[in-house]
Design a protein around this motif. Structure first.
Motif, PDB file in Angstrom:
ATOM      1  N   MET A   1      17.281 -15.878  -4.827  1.00  0.00           N
ATOM      2  CA  MET A   1      15.910 -15.625  -4.415  1.00  0.00           C
ATOM      3  C   MET A   1      15.925 -14.937  -3.054  1.00  0.00           C
ATOM      4  SD  MET A   1      12.848 -18.303  -4.332  1.00  0.00           S
ATOM      5  CE  MET A   1      11.371 -17.978  -3.474  1.00  0.00           C
ATOM      6  N   ALA A   2      15.122 -13.907  -2.944  1.00  0.00           N
ATOM      7  CA  ALA A   2      15.083 -13.101  -1.721  1.00  0.00           C
ATOM      8  C   ALA A   2      14.625 -13.932  -0.523  1.00  0.00           C
ATOM      9  CB  ALA A   2      14.161 -11.905  -1.911  1.00  0.00           C
ATOM     10  N   ARG A   3      15.134 -13.560   0.634  1.00  0.00           N
ATOM     11  CA  ARG A   3      14.812 -14.273   1.867  1.00  0.00           C
ATOM     12  C   ARG A   3      13.490 -13.843   2.495  1.00  0.00           C
ATOM     13  NH1 ARG A   3      20.801 -14.638   4.705  1.00  0.00           N
ATOM     14  NH2 ARG A   3      21.335 -16.624   3.698  1.00  0.00           N
ATOM     15  N   LEU A   4      12.977 -12.703   2.068  1.00  0.00           N
ATOM     16  CA  LEU A   4      11.668 -12.216   2.518  1.00  0.00           C
ATOM     17  C   LEU A   4      10.869 -11.853   1.275  1.00  0.00           C
ATOM     18  CD1 LEU A   4      12.667  -9.886   5.519  1.00  0.00           C
ATOM     19  CD2 LEU A   4      11.745 -12.218   5.626  1.00  0.00           C
ATOM     20  N   PRO A   5       9.550 -11.750   1.403  1.00  0.00           N
ATOM     21  CA  PRO A   5       8.736 -11.459   0.216  1.00  0.00           C
ATOM     22  C   PRO A   5       8.898 -10.014  -0.272  1.00  0.00           C
ATOM     23  CG  PRO A   5       7.348 -11.576   2.175  1.00  0.00           C
ATOM     24  CD  PRO A   5       8.734 -11.984   2.598  1.00  0.00           C
ATOM     25  N   TYR A   6       8.733  -9.871  -1.578  1.00  0.00           N
ATOM     26  CA  TYR A   6       8.608  -8.551  -2.175  1.00  0.00           C
ATOM     27  C   TYR A   6       7.128  -8.187  -2.100  1.00  0.00           C
ATOM     28  CZ  TYR A   6      13.158  -9.637  -4.312  1.00  0.00           C
ATOM     29  OH  TYR A   6      14.465  -9.967  -4.524  1.00  0.00           O
ATOM     30  N   LEU A   7       6.820  -7.094  -1.439  1.00  0.00           N
ATOM     31  CA  LEU A   7       5.429  -6.699  -1.257  1.00  0.00           C
ATOM     32  C   LEU A   7       5.008  -5.693  -2.328  1.00  0.00           C
ATOM     33  CD1 LEU A   7       5.383  -6.275   2.630  1.00  0.00           C
ATOM     34  CD2 LEU A   7       4.787  -8.300   1.275  1.00  0.00           C
ATOM     35  N   GLU A   8       3.781  -5.824  -2.749  1.00  0.00           N
ATOM     36  CA  GLU A   8       3.192  -4.889  -3.702  1.00  0.00           C
ATOM     37  C   GLU A   8       2.334  -3.896  -2.918  1.00  0.00           C
ATOM     38  OE1 GLU A   8       4.096  -4.798  -6.803  1.00  0.00           O
ATOM     39  OE2 GLU A   8       5.201  -6.696  -6.768  1.00  0.00           O
ATOM     40  N   ALA A   9       1.945  -2.814  -3.553  1.00  0.00           N
ATOM     41  CA  ALA A   9       1.201  -1.744  -2.883  1.00  0.00           C
ATOM     42  C   ALA A   9      -0.062  -2.256  -2.187  1.00  0.00           C
ATOM     43  CB  ALA A   9       0.852  -0.641  -3.877  1.00  0.00           C
ATOM     44  N   ASP A  10      -0.770  -3.212  -2.800  1.00  0.00           N
ATOM     45  CA  ASP A  10      -2.007  -3.699  -2.185  1.00  0.00           C
ATOM     46  C   ASP A  10      -1.757  -4.579  -0.953  1.00  0.00           C
ATOM     47  OD1 ASP A  10      -1.005  -5.930  -3.516  1.00  0.00           O
ATOM     48  OD2 ASP A  10      -2.899  -6.426  -4.511  1.00  0.00           O
ATOM     49  N   GLN A  11      -0.488  -4.902  -0.683  1.00  0.00           N
ATOM     50  CA  GLN A  11      -0.137  -5.701   0.485  1.00  0.00           C
ATOM     51  C   GLN A  11       0.390  -4.844   1.643  1.00  0.00           C
ATOM     52  OE1 GLN A  11       2.521  -8.123  -2.081  1.00  0.00           O
ATOM     53  NE2 GLN A  11       1.563  -9.862  -1.059  1.00  0.00           N
ATOM     54  N   VAL A  12       0.390  -3.530   1.430  1.00  0.00           N
ATOM     55  CA  VAL A  12       0.963  -2.593   2.386  1.00  0.00           C
ATOM     56  C   VAL A  12      -0.129  -1.612   2.817  1.00  0.00           C
ATOM     57  CG1 VAL A  12       2.725  -0.792   2.649  1.00  0.00           C
ATOM     58  CG2 VAL A  12       3.213  -2.805   1.275  1.00  0.00           C
ATOM     59  N   ALA A  13      -0.116  -1.227   4.077  1.00  0.00           N
ATOM     60  CA  ALA A  13      -1.074  -0.238   4.568  1.00  0.00           C
ATOM     61  C   ALA A  13      -0.976   1.037   3.722  1.00  0.00           C
ATOM     62  CB  ALA A  13      -0.810   0.069   6.039  1.00  0.00           C
ATOM     63  N   PRO A  14      -2.110   1.689   3.486  1.00  0.00           N
ATOM     64  CA  PRO A  14      -2.120   2.869   2.608  1.00  0.00           C
ATOM     65  C   PRO A  14      -1.087   3.939   2.970  1.00  0.00           C
ATOM     66  CG  PRO A  14      -4.352   2.220   3.146  1.00  0.00           C
ATOM     67  CD  PRO A  14      -3.449   1.350   3.979  1.00  0.00           C
ATOM     68  N   GLU A  15      -0.834   4.141   4.254  1.00  0.00           N
ATOM     69  CA  GLU A  15       0.105   5.194   4.659  1.00  0.00           C
ATOM     70  C   GLU A  15       1.561   4.873   4.302  1.00  0.00           C
ATOM     71  OE1 GLU A  15      -0.779   2.865   8.529  1.00  0.00           O
ATOM     72  OE2 GLU A  15      -1.853   3.416   6.703  1.00  0.00           O
ATOM     73  N   TYR A  16       1.836   3.657   3.840  1.00  0.00           N
ATOM     74  CA  TYR A  16       3.207   3.278   3.470  1.00  0.00           C
ATOM     75  C   TYR A  16       3.374   3.049   1.965  1.00  0.00           C
ATOM     76  CZ  TYR A  16       3.801   2.588   8.463  1.00  0.00           C
ATOM     77  OH  TYR A  16       3.853   2.774   9.825  1.00  0.00           O
ATOM     78  N   ARG A  17       2.337   3.182   1.225  1.00  0.00           N
ATOM     79  CA  ARG A  17       2.404   2.891  -0.212  1.00  0.00           C
ATOM     80  C   ARG A  17       3.305   3.857  -0.970  1.00  0.00           C
ATOM     81  NH1 ARG A  17      -3.909   1.158  -0.794  1.00  0.00           N
ATOM     82  NH2 ARG A  17      -3.598  -0.842   0.261  1.00  0.00           N
ATOM     83  N   ASP A  18       3.483   5.048  -0.438  1.00  0.00           N
ATOM     84  CA  ASP A  18       4.362   6.021  -1.093  1.00  0.00           C
ATOM     85  C   ASP A  18       5.796   5.495  -1.192  1.00  0.00           C
ATOM     86  OD1 ASP A  18       4.344   6.420   1.847  1.00  0.00           O
ATOM     87  OD2 ASP A  18       5.784   8.011   1.411  1.00  0.00           O
ATOM     88  N   MET A  19       6.159   4.586  -0.307  1.00  0.00           N
ATOM     89  CA  MET A  19       7.523   4.056  -0.334  1.00  0.00           C
ATOM     90  C   MET A  19       7.746   3.085  -1.487  1.00  0.00           C
ATOM     91  SD  MET A  19       8.551   3.713   3.632  1.00  0.00           S
ATOM     92  CE  MET A  19       7.136   2.715   4.051  1.00  0.00           C
ATOM     93  N   LEU A  20       6.687   2.739  -2.176  1.00  0.00           N
ATOM     94  CA  LEU A  20       6.815   1.838  -3.311  1.00  0.00           C
ATOM     95  C   LEU A  20       6.744   2.582  -4.649  1.00  0.00           C
ATOM     96  CD1 LEU A  20       4.719  -1.137  -1.922  1.00  0.00           C
ATOM     97  CD2 LEU A  20       7.203  -0.978  -2.136  1.00  0.00           C
ATOM     98  N   LYS A  21       6.825   3.913  -4.594  1.00  0.00           N
ATOM     99  CA  LYS A  21       6.841   4.691  -5.845  1.00  0.00           C
ATOM    100  C   LYS A  21       8.015   4.270  -6.718  1.00  0.00           C
ATOM    101  CE  LYS A  21       4.470   8.799  -4.196  1.00  0.00           C
ATOM    102  NZ  LYS A  21       4.642  10.186  -3.775  1.00  0.00           N
ATOM    103  N   ARG A  22       9.162   4.082  -6.076  1.00  0.00           N
ATOM    104  CA  ARG A  22      10.314   3.520  -6.801  1.00  0.00           C
ATOM    105  C   ARG A  22      10.115   2.019  -6.784  1.00  0.00           C
ATOM    106  NH1 ARG A  22      15.680   4.772  -4.796  1.00  0.00           N
ATOM    107  NH2 ARG A  22      16.306   3.878  -6.766  1.00  0.00           N
ATOM    108  N   ASN A  23       9.698   1.495  -7.884  1.00  0.00           N
ATOM    109  CA  ASN A  23       9.292   0.092  -7.986  1.00  0.00           C
ATOM    110  C   ASN A  23      10.529  -0.806  -8.109  1.00  0.00           C
ATOM    111  OD1 ASN A  23       7.542  -2.081  -8.212  1.00  0.00           O
ATOM    112  ND2 ASN A  23       7.368  -1.857 -10.423  1.00  0.00           N
ATOM    113  N   THR A  24      11.295  -0.885  -7.025  1.00  0.00           N
ATOM    114  CA  THR A  24      12.493  -1.723  -7.025  1.00  0.00           C
ATOM    115  C   THR A  24      12.332  -2.845  -6.011  1.00  0.00           C
ATOM    116  OG1 THR A  24      13.680  -0.507  -5.299  1.00  0.00           O
ATOM    117  CG2 THR A  24      13.936   0.287  -7.593  1.00  0.00           C
TER     118      THR A  24
END
Length: 184
Positions: A1-24
């Motif tokens: 289990m990861a030591r920090l949370p996995y964030l989804e796009a709605d949990q990230v500021a809009p200007e950083y959502r592009d970094m979640l295009k690769r849904n890993t």
């Protein structure tokens, strides 16, 4: 289990959502520090899309790091990525043989690049002989790209291990085909 949370796009500021295009899971965790994640992604994207190094040789070097470090996540992800860039099942079997000191049918340049990656994992640096042998066939730019690629993925496997990033379930099939000794 990861030591920090996995964030989804709605949990990230809009200007950083592009970094979640690769849904890993790797990207979902790294975006906990969005500016660092952007810098990390910049290096990774350069390696994958802009490096002058032959993409098949690049992926073999990355796979060697993942295999040596017993990084299920890194190895399985780059088996799939590598196949997009010309890595074959025979190449992967040859990488495993080369790692065990057994002969393979890989071409000489691939063999010495794998040796260089193993040296960087085990000994911190490539030996003079290995570096010189590779350098006979690569330009200064390609040589720099190779060394930085291997070094970057040595770092990536340490991030994956330290953060305990879970491998996505759909990569488990790769591990069935290529079981890593010591990894369950």
């Amino acid at each position: 289990m990861a030591r920090l949370p996995y964030l989804e796009a709605d949990q990230v500021a809009p200007e950083y959502r592009d970094m979640l295009k690769r849904n890993t899971n790797l990207h979902k965790l790294l975006v906990n520090s969005p500016d660092m994640a952007r810098a990390f992604n910049g290096v990774g994207n350069y390696i994958r899309f802009k490096s002058k190094l032959d993409p098949r040789l690049r992926e073999l070097a990355i796979l060697q790091v993942g295999w040596m470090e017993k990084s299920e996540y890194e190895f399985t992800h780059h088996v799939k990525i590598g196949k997009e860039f010309g890595v074959t099942d025979d190449d992967i079997a040859a990488l495993m043989a080369e790692t065990e000191g057994k002969p393979s049918k890989l071409e000489p340049l691939a063999k010495v690049i794998l040796r260089g990656a193993r040296e960087m994992v085990r000994e911190l640096a490539m030996s003079e002989a290995t570096f010189a042998e590779i350098k006979q066939q690569l330009s200064d730019e390609e040589m720099t790209d190779l060394v930085l690629t291997i070094a970057f993925y040595c770092a990536v496997v340490r991030v994956l291990a330290t953060m305990k990033i879970d491998n996505e379930s759909y990569y488990k099939e790769v591990l069935q085909q290529y079981p890593i000794p010591g990894v369950e």
